[in-house]
Design an enzyme around this catalytic site. Structure first.
Site, PDB file in Angstrom:
ATOM      1  N   GLU A   1       0.772  -1.352  -0.084  1.00 24.48           N
ATOM      2  CA  GLU A   1       0.075  -0.012  -0.048  1.00 24.48           C
ATOM      3  C   GLU A   1       1.229   1.580  -0.461  1.00 24.48           C
ATOM      4  OE1 GLU A   1      -1.635  -2.900   2.802  1.00 24.48           O
ATOM      5  OE2 GLU A   1      -0.139  -2.756   2.444  1.00 24.48           O
TER       6      GLU A   1
ATOM      7  N   ARG B   1      14.389 -21.796  -7.958  1.00 27.45           N
ATOM      8  CA  ARG B   1      15.538 -21.314  -6.708  1.00 27.45           C
ATOM      9  C   ARG B   1      15.728 -20.308  -6.556  1.00 27.45           C
ATOM     10  NH1 ARG B   1      20.481 -24.864  -9.205  1.00 27.45           N
ATOM     11  NH2 ARG B   1      19.909 -27.083  -9.059  1.00 27.45           N
TER      12      ARG B   1
END
Length: 349
Positions: A53, A192
């Site tokens: 936000e 990964r």
């Protein structure tokens, strides 16, 4: 409703950019809509840094538009001070009058309090919107609070031949060890890059001598983690060669030697006990997401422990006739798809 769903899906796509970088915090994306146009967007990029936000609000060039804008966010805004200030305070201060939320936060510090704080300030709050998708995205974050215990976000990956073998004890030439096609191989390196650590056992290290890096995908290489009970793996193997810290779980010693952190654990108990101890030690070392890549014994041991995980099972077209048998799963896949001629089955356990 479809209107809200459209923009909530955008929040989810933004949130996923930070996979592997924010846990144990949730993946969150946010957008600001003004007159049906997106004027700002952001996502939680890294654990301990600004929330979605905040980044979305800060991205808006003309702040005077905020009072007439709609904020979309896939998870309830926080209303407490932690590593960052409460997002609800900034939302209210910015003059935003409408907030659309995907799902409520199960964290007891939030858990509906964020919505109440916004409503008490006169903000129109709309929720839930595609909450199933929002909950699925942060499945393991929610598991932290449902289980009342902090768990590492474990993922498992293994590839196997069509006749059920995942490796051999020795190979005639290096290319013989490859099962996955080039597209699937890149998926693995993507997984990964989204992880803090990558874990293998003694046999995989000795047979494959892997580097455990992300050379086929962008992003940082994860911390190598080795389960080596009696310290059989020589320290000149590839896993130890980089400048990265390496964690070695063993039954011999607690010691830090150069970039190697030897952590002693008790292997005399059952799988559940061992993996819970590994889980706790990883969290102590700020490792919150781990990709387990082998071998068969290590993966089967984790599955038997019953700890939560997301499992990527890759089935290839190769026929090996013999070798190391792949692990077994006693449940159905949640989803599956093909990458070239490789079948990818995904389990949420």
């Amino acid at each position: 409703m479809e209107y809200h769903e459209l923009y909530m899906h955008r929040c989810l796509r933004l949130a996923q950019i930070a996979k592997g970088k924010v846990f144990p915090n949730p993946l969150v994306g946010a957008i600001l809509l003004y007159n049906d146009k997106i004027i700002g967007e952001g996502y939680h990029q890294k654990y301990g840094e600004s929330h979605a936000e905040v980044n979305a609000i800060n991205s808006v060039k003309d702040k005077s538009l905020l009072k007439d804008a709609i904020l979309y966010v896939n998870l309830e805004p926080c209303c407490h001070s932690g590593k960052t200030p409460p997002c609800t305070d900034l939302i209210i201060k910015s003059g935003i009058k409408t907030v659309v939320i995907g799902s409520l936060d199960i964290n007891p510090l939030v858990g509906g309090k964020g919505v109440t704080t916004l409503k008490n300030a006169g903000v129109n709050v709309i929720f839930p919107i595609i909450d199933k998708e929002c909950l699925t995205l942060n499945y393991q974050y929610f598991q932290l609070y449902k289980n009342k215990k902090k768990y590492v976000r474990f993922k498992i990956k293994w590839a196997e031949s069509l006749d059920g073998f995942m490796g051999k004890k020795e190979y005639q030439k290096p290319e013989d060890r490859l099962l996955s096609n080039k597209i699937t191989y890149r998926l693995v390196h993507k997984l990964r890059s989204e992880s803090d650590g990558i874990l293998i056992g003694t046999n995989t290290a000795l047979i494959d001598n892997p580097s455990l890096d992300t050379r086929f995908w962008c992003g940082s290489s994860p911390t190598p983690i080795l389960i080596d009970k009696t310290l059989k793996v020589p320290t000149d193997f590839n896993i130890f060669k980089s400048e990265r810290k390496v964690i070695v779980f063993n039954e011999v010693k607690n010691e830090i030697v150069g970039n190697i952190n030897y952590i002693k654990i008790d292997f005399s108990n059952n799988d559940k006990y061992i993996w819970n101890e590994i889980n706790d030690k990883l969290i102590e070392n700020s490792i919150f997401s781990v990709l387990i890549e082998g071998g068969s014994h290590t993966i089967q041991s984790f599955i038997n422990s019953g700890l939560p995980c997301k499992l990527y099972h890759l089935i290839t077209k190769k026929i090996w006739h013999n070798g190391i048998k792949a692990p077994r799963i006693k449940t159905d896949a949640n989803e599956h798809f093909y990458l070239g001629d490789n079948l990818v089955k995904i389990y949420v356990m």
